[in-house]
Scaffold this motif. Structure first.
Motif, PDB file in Angstrom:
ATOM      1  N   SER A 115       0.834  -1.270  -0.054  1.00  0.00           N
ATOM      2  CA  SER A 115      -0.059  -0.379  -0.081  1.00  0.00           C
ATOM      3  C   SER A 115       0.676   1.345  -0.220  1.00  0.00           C
ATOM      4  CB  SER A 115      -0.641   0.077   0.990  1.00  0.00           C
ATOM      5  OG  SER A 115      -0.356  -0.064   2.979  1.00  0.00           O
ATOM      6  N   THR A 116       0.828   1.671   1.130  1.00  0.00           N
ATOM      7  CA  THR A 116       2.067   2.546   1.074  1.00  0.00           C
ATOM      8  C   THR A 116       3.348   2.054   1.086  1.00  0.00           C
ATOM      9  OG1 THR A 116       0.958   4.326   3.148  1.00  0.00           O
ATOM     10  CG2 THR A 116       2.834   5.011   2.689  1.00  0.00           C
ATOM     11  N   PHE A 117       4.132   1.128   1.314  1.00  0.00           N
ATOM     12  CA  PHE A 117       5.200   0.764   1.132  1.00  0.00           C
ATOM     13  C   PHE A 117       4.562  -0.260   0.582  1.00  0.00           C
ATOM     14  CE2 PHE A 117       5.987   3.739   4.671  1.00  0.00           C
ATOM     15  CZ  PHE A 117       7.140   4.366   3.844  1.00  0.00           C
ATOM     16  N   LEU A 118       6.360  -1.509   0.223  1.00  0.00           N
ATOM     17  CA  LEU A 118       6.124  -2.995  -0.067  1.00  0.00           C
ATOM     18  C   LEU A 118       5.476  -3.801   1.599  1.00  0.00           C
ATOM     19  CD1 LEU A 118       6.005  -5.202  -2.144  1.00  0.00           C
ATOM     20  CD2 LEU A 118       8.609  -4.838  -1.782  1.00  0.00           C
ATOM     21  N   ASP A 119       4.378  -4.475   1.377  1.00  0.00           N
ATOM     22  CA  ASP A 119       4.212  -5.447   2.055  1.00  0.00           C
ATOM     23  C   ASP A 119       4.626  -6.414   1.998  1.00  0.00           C
ATOM     24  OD1 ASP A 119       2.927  -2.847   3.981  1.00  0.00           O
ATOM     25  OD2 ASP A 119       0.954  -3.296   2.552  1.00  0.00           O
ATOM     26  N   SER A 120       4.706  -7.205   1.331  1.00  0.00           N
ATOM     27  CA  SER A 120       5.291  -8.807   0.891  1.00  0.00           C
ATOM     28  C   SER A 120       5.505  -9.098  -0.720  1.00  0.00           C
ATOM     29  CB  SER A 120       4.165  -9.884   1.465  1.00  0.00           C
ATOM     30  OG  SER A 120       3.042 -10.147   0.248  1.00  0.00           O
ATOM     31  N   ILE A 121       6.356  -9.850  -0.425  1.00  0.00           N
ATOM     32  CA  ILE A 121       6.503 -10.588  -1.995  1.00  0.00           C
ATOM     33  C   ILE A 121       7.090 -12.085  -1.926  1.00  0.00           C
ATOM     34  CG2 ILE A 121       9.390 -10.506  -3.678  1.00  0.00           C
ATOM     35  CD1 ILE A 121      10.213  -8.359  -1.685  1.00  0.00           C
ATOM     36  N   SER A 122       6.253 -12.298  -3.322  1.00  0.00           N
ATOM     37  CA  SER A 122       6.700 -14.115  -3.356  1.00  0.00           C
ATOM     38  C   SER A 122       7.214 -14.706  -4.236  1.00  0.00           C
ATOM     39  CB  SER A 122       5.142 -14.637  -3.218  1.00  0.00           C
ATOM     40  OG  SER A 122       4.057 -14.174  -2.008  1.00  0.00           O
ATOM     41  N   LEU A 123       8.095 -15.275  -4.330  1.00  0.00           N
ATOM     42  CA  LEU A 123       9.077 -15.389  -4.666  1.00  0.00           C
ATOM     43  C   LEU A 123       8.935 -16.867  -5.120  1.00  0.00           C
ATOM     44  CD1 LEU A 123      12.224 -14.207  -4.021  1.00  0.00           C
ATOM     45  CD2 LEU A 123      10.518 -13.618  -5.544  1.00  0.00           C
ATOM     46  N   ASP A 124       8.213 -17.583  -6.797  1.00  0.00           N
ATOM     47  CA  ASP A 124       7.636 -18.598  -7.221  1.00  0.00           C
ATOM     48  C   ASP A 124       8.635 -19.772  -7.922  1.00  0.00           C
ATOM     49  OD1 ASP A 124       7.193 -21.837  -7.576  1.00  0.00           O
ATOM     50  OD2 ASP A 124       5.631 -19.980  -8.935  1.00  0.00           O
ATOM     51  N   ASP A 125      10.143 -19.722  -7.459  1.00  0.00           N
ATOM     52  CA  ASP A 125      11.322 -20.706  -8.368  1.00  0.00           C
ATOM     53  C   ASP A 125      11.281 -21.900  -9.553  1.00  0.00           C
ATOM     54  OD1 ASP A 125      12.435 -22.620  -7.164  1.00  0.00           O
ATOM     55  OD2 ASP A 125      13.246 -21.194  -5.844  1.00  0.00           O
ATOM     56  N   ARG A 126      11.472 -22.331 -10.155  1.00  0.00           N
ATOM     57  CA  ARG A 126      11.937 -23.181 -11.355  1.00  0.00           C
ATOM     58  C   ARG A 126      12.463 -23.991 -10.268  1.00  0.00           C
ATOM     59  NH1 ARG A 126       9.956 -21.963 -15.870  1.00  0.00           N
ATOM     60  NH2 ARG A 126      11.971 -23.322 -17.114  1.00  0.00           N
ATOM     61  N   GLN A 127      12.919 -24.069  -9.405  1.00  0.00           N
ATOM     62  CA  GLN A 127      13.222 -25.493  -8.432  1.00  0.00           C
ATOM     63  C   GLN A 127      12.070 -26.308  -8.298  1.00  0.00           C
ATOM     64  OE1 GLN A 127      16.677 -25.092  -5.965  1.00  0.00           O
ATOM     65  NE2 GLN A 127      18.018 -24.681  -7.898  1.00  0.00           N
ATOM     66  N   GLY A 128      10.732 -24.984  -7.819  1.00  0.00           N
ATOM     67  CA  GLY A 128       9.559 -25.785  -6.448  1.00  0.00           C
ATOM     68  C   GLY A 128       9.333 -25.220  -5.534  1.00  0.00           C
ATOM     69  N   ASP A 129      10.314 -24.497  -5.194  1.00  0.00           N
ATOM     70  CA  ASP A 129      10.523 -23.936  -3.900  1.00  0.00           C
ATOM     71  C   ASP A 129       9.842 -22.514  -4.273  1.00  0.00           C
ATOM     72  OD1 ASP A 129      12.452 -25.650  -3.530  1.00  0.00           O
ATOM     73  OD2 ASP A 129      14.164 -24.499  -3.881  1.00  0.00           O
ATOM     74  N   LYS A 130       9.269 -22.197  -2.915  1.00  0.00           N
ATOM     75  CA  LYS A 130       8.574 -20.732  -2.206  1.00  0.00           C
ATOM     76  C   LYS A 130       8.933 -20.237  -1.914  1.00  0.00           C
ATOM     77  CE  LYS A 130       3.946 -23.225  -4.595  1.00  0.00           C
ATOM     78  NZ  LYS A 130       4.871 -22.648  -6.320  1.00  0.00           N
ATOM     79  N   THR A 131       9.047 -18.244  -1.594  1.00  0.00           N
ATOM     80  CA  THR A 131       9.922 -17.893  -0.518  1.00  0.00           C
ATOM     81  C   THR A 131       8.595 -17.253  -0.565  1.00  0.00           C
ATOM     82  OG1 THR A 131      12.094 -18.456  -1.395  1.00  0.00           O
ATOM     83  CG2 THR A 131      11.785 -16.415   0.307  1.00  0.00           C
ATOM     84  N   ARG A 132       8.503 -16.499   0.752  1.00  0.00           N
ATOM     85  CA  ARG A 132       7.670 -15.380   1.117  1.00  0.00           C
ATOM     86  C   ARG A 132       8.601 -14.726   1.754  1.00  0.00           C
ATOM     87  NH1 ARG A 132       2.675 -13.188   1.107  1.00  0.00           N
ATOM     88  NH2 ARG A 132       1.694 -11.816   2.499  1.00  0.00           N
ATOM     89  N   ILE A 133       8.358 -13.309   1.699  1.00  0.00           N
ATOM     90  CA  ILE A 133       8.902 -12.428   2.730  1.00  0.00           C
ATOM     91  C   ILE A 133       7.734 -11.363   2.989  1.00  0.00           C
ATOM     92  CG2 ILE A 133      10.978 -10.211   2.293  1.00  0.00           C
ATOM     93  CD1 ILE A 133      12.424 -12.351   0.885  1.00  0.00           C
ATOM     94  N   GLU A 134       7.386 -10.963   4.364  1.00  0.00           N
ATOM     95  CA  GLU A 134       6.778 -10.204   4.924  1.00  0.00           C
ATOM     96  C   GLU A 134       7.701  -8.503   5.624  1.00  0.00           C
ATOM     97  OE1 GLU A 134       4.460 -12.600   6.891  1.00  0.00           O
ATOM     98  OE2 GLU A 134       3.117 -12.172   6.081  1.00  0.00           O
ATOM     99  N   LEU A 135       7.032  -7.889   5.633  1.00  0.00           N
ATOM    100  CA  LEU A 135       8.158  -6.692   5.987  1.00  0.00           C
ATOM    101  C   LEU A 135       7.009  -5.753   6.054  1.00  0.00           C
ATOM    102  CD1 LEU A 135       9.431  -5.398   2.656  1.00  0.00           C
ATOM    103  CD2 LEU A 135      10.829  -6.388   4.090  1.00  0.00           C
ATOM    104  N   THR A 136       7.758  -5.408   7.544  1.00  0.00           N
ATOM    105  CA  THR A 136       7.505  -4.311   8.711  1.00  0.00           C
ATOM    106  C   THR A 136       8.079  -3.446   9.059  1.00  0.00           C
ATOM    107  OG1 THR A 136       8.202  -6.415  10.347  1.00  0.00           O
ATOM    108  CG2 THR A 136       5.749  -6.349   9.957  1.00  0.00           C
ATOM    109  N   ARG A 137       7.615  -2.435  10.193  1.00  0.00           N
ATOM    110  CA  ARG A 137       8.220  -1.436  10.067  1.00  0.00           C
ATOM    111  C   ARG A 137       9.331  -1.187   9.020  1.00  0.00           C
ATOM    112  NH1 ARG A 137      12.240  -1.684  13.762  1.00  0.00           N
ATOM    113  NH2 ARG A 137      12.091   0.361  14.768  1.00  0.00           N
ATOM    114  N   THR A 138       8.574  -0.368   8.301  1.00  0.00           N
ATOM    115  CA  THR A 138       9.019   0.058   6.668  1.00  0.00           C
ATOM    116  C   THR A 138       9.305   1.690   7.309  1.00  0.00           C
ATOM    117  OG1 THR A 138       8.417  -1.355   5.714  1.00  0.00           O
ATOM    118  CG2 THR A 138       9.308   0.447   4.563  1.00  0.00           C
ATOM    119  N   ARG A 139      10.721   2.731   7.260  1.00  0.00           N
ATOM    120  CA  ARG A 139      10.803   3.606   7.578  1.00  0.00           C
ATOM    121  C   ARG A 139      11.607   4.465   6.952  1.00  0.00           C
ATOM    122  NH1 ARG A 139      12.748  -0.099  10.179  1.00  0.00           N
ATOM    123  NH2 ARG A 139      14.405  -0.201  11.403  1.00  0.00           N
ATOM    124  N   THR A 140      11.501   5.163   5.842  1.00  0.00           N
ATOM    125  CA  THR A 140      11.933   6.562   5.348  1.00  0.00           C
ATOM    126  C   THR A 140      13.259   7.668   6.268  1.00  0.00           C
ATOM    127  OG1 THR A 140      10.352   7.671   4.491  1.00  0.00           O
ATOM    128  CG2 THR A 140      10.786   5.708   3.001  1.00  0.00           C
TER     129      THR A 140
END
Length: 202
Positions: free
Chosen positions: A161-186
């Motif tokens: 929304s105001t900042f990036l909250d999450s990233i989901s990576l679906d890779d070719r090896q069948g693995d999945k990664t989810r990164i959740e971001l909190t306390r984003t500051r500028t």
């Protein structure tokens, strides 16, 4: 390590309350420094339990990316225009340069273009699906269509929304990664003296 680097640079490119990719690119210039905490959950094919890590990240437009994992073990990754440095607790830092690994730095040049939120680069390398979810929320789905990204990822999905909250990576090896971001500051918009030392590296 490539996944961590890509993630960090996409954080930068997407730290905006964007309704369109044009607005996302315009907002890039107004965010010289981004700080956030992260929780990364990796689901690896063949493993029953996901791998969960926590840490902090710092992206400075002039200096690069500093990614510091605190748990389950300490690991720091530094990326700038000249080198990539990976440091594990108690071990000698591993330094990668353009001379020692040209292929890595060819990949790095593409990521630096993403770092600029360059729409031409996005359109040249990804099939792009951008959605305004209303109330300031948005999603960005990237499907790689060129090497080396299409050799690593099936799809990259970002949401925020105001900042990036999450990233989901679906890779070719069948693995999945989810990164959740909190306390984003500028703020503050400049690095502290302590933060500058993080980019000094070996």
């Amino acid at each position: 390590m490539l996944k961590i680097v890509l993630t960090g640079l996409l954080l930068w490119a997407s730290a905006a309350s964007a309704v369109t990719l044009d607005q996302l690119q315009q907002r890039f210039a107004s965010q010289p420094v981004i700080r956030a905490d992260f929780t990364q959950t990796r689901t690896i094919a063949g493993m029953r339990q996901p791998l969960v890590s926590h840490g902090q990240m710092l992206i400075a437009r002039e200096q690069g990316l500093w990614w510091h994992q605190q748990t389950p073990f300490v690991m720091t990754l530094l990326l700038d225009d000249k080198r990539m440095v990976q440091s594990l607790s108690g071990q000698k830092p591993q330094v990668i340069t353009a001379e020692s690994n040209p292929q890595m730095f060819q990949f790095n040049h593409l990521l630096r273009a993403l770092f600029q939120a360059d729409q031409k680069v996005l359109n040249d390398n990804f099939s792009v699906a951008f959605s305004d979810r209303g109330n300031g929320a948005w999603t960005l789905d990237l499907t790689p269509k060129a090497a080396p990204l299409n050799k690593i990822f099936n799809r990259i999905s970002l949401a925020g929304s105001t900042f990036l909250d999450s990233i989901s990576l679906d890779d070719r090896q069948g693995d999945k990664t989810r990164i959740e971001l909190t306390r984003t500051r500028t703020e503050p918009p400049q690095l502290s003296d302590e933060e500058k030392t993080r980019f000094a590296g070996p």
